[in-house]
Design a protein around this motif. Sequence first.
Motif, short mmCIF file in Angstrom:
data_model
loop_
_atom_site.label_atom_id
_atom_site.label_comp_id
_atom_site.label_asym_id
_atom_site.label_seq_id
_atom_site.Cartn_x
_atom_site.Cartn_y
_atom_site.Cartn_z
N SER A 171 -14.93 -1.46 3.73
CA SER A 171 -15.17 -0.65 3.02
C SER A 171 -16.47 0.26 3.79
O SER A 171 -16.46 0.74 4.69
CB SER A 171 -14.54 0.48 2.56
OG SER A 171 -12.92 -0.18 2.56
N GLY A 172 -17.31 -0.65 2.88
CA GLY A 172 -18.50 -0.14 3.15
C GLY A 172 -18.82 -0.80 4.51
O GLY A 172 -20.05 0.12 4.93
N GLY A 173 -18.40 -2.40 4.99
CA GLY A 173 -19.68 -2.50 5.85
C GLY A 173 -18.85 -1.00 6.53
O GLY A 173 -20.14 -1.07 7.89
N ALA A 174 -17.96 -1.23 7.14
CA ALA A 174 -17.60 0.11 8.52
C ALA A 174 -18.12 1.57 8.27
O ALA A 174 -17.89 1.84 9.66
CB ALA A 174 -15.83 0.30 8.07
N ILE A 175 -18.12 1.61 6.93
CA ILE A 175 -18.68 3.02 6.56
C ILE A 175 -19.97 2.52 7.22
O ILE A 175 -20.93 3.97 7.73
CB ILE A 175 -18.40 3.81 5.34
CG1 ILE A 175 -17.08 3.54 5.36
CG2 ILE A 175 -19.42 4.77 5.34
CD1 ILE A 175 -16.96 4.15 3.48
N GLY A 176 -20.35 2.08 6.86
CA GLY A 176 -22.55 1.80 7.27
C GLY A 176 -23.00 1.63 8.75
O GLY A 176 -23.52 1.95 9.50
N ALA A 177 -21.71 1.30 9.34
CA ALA A 177 -21.61 0.71 10.63
C ALA A 177 -21.86 2.66 11.51
O ALA A 177 -22.57 2.66 12.26
CB ALA A 177 -20.69 -0.26 11.81
N GLY A 178 -21.19 2.84 11.32
CA GLY A 178 -20.68 4.27 11.47
C GLY A 178 -22.33 5.18 11.39
O GLY A 178 -22.84 5.17 12.22
N VAL A 179 -22.70 4.75 10.48
CA VAL A 179 -23.38 5.78 9.54
C VAL A 179 -24.68 6.07 10.50
O VAL A 179 -25.44 6.57 11.46
CB VAL A 179 -23.28 5.94 8.41
CG1 VAL A 179 -25.07 6.50 8.34
CG2 VAL A 179 -22.61 6.37 7.49
N GLY A 180 -24.89 4.35 10.98
CA GLY A 180 -26.13 3.80 11.33
C GLY A 180 -25.85 4.17 12.83
O GLY A 180 -26.96 4.15 13.04
#
Length: 80
Positions: free
Chosen positions: A32-41
């Motif tokens: 979840s953190g990776g997916a959210i981080g990818a979206g925000v990035g």
Amino acid sequence: MKRTLILPVILAGGLLVSGCSGMDTTEQRVLSGGAIGAGVGAVGTVLTGGCVSCGAAIGAGVGAGAGYIHDRMEKKDEDE
């Protein structure tokens, strides 16, 4: 053209959801953190005019790390 893309998108979404069914909490939080981080990035680099794939990759790494740290902190609180 749009009709030919609907079925692959539905199948890909179903595979993504079913692939997460046997994960423990650590794996779920890191993913979840990776997916959210990818979206925000990705969004952040679009707004600033940078390299979108670079921003998404960096964001995914930071988000996955944050998800892991959050999981460790939650488990430490449960132990105390």
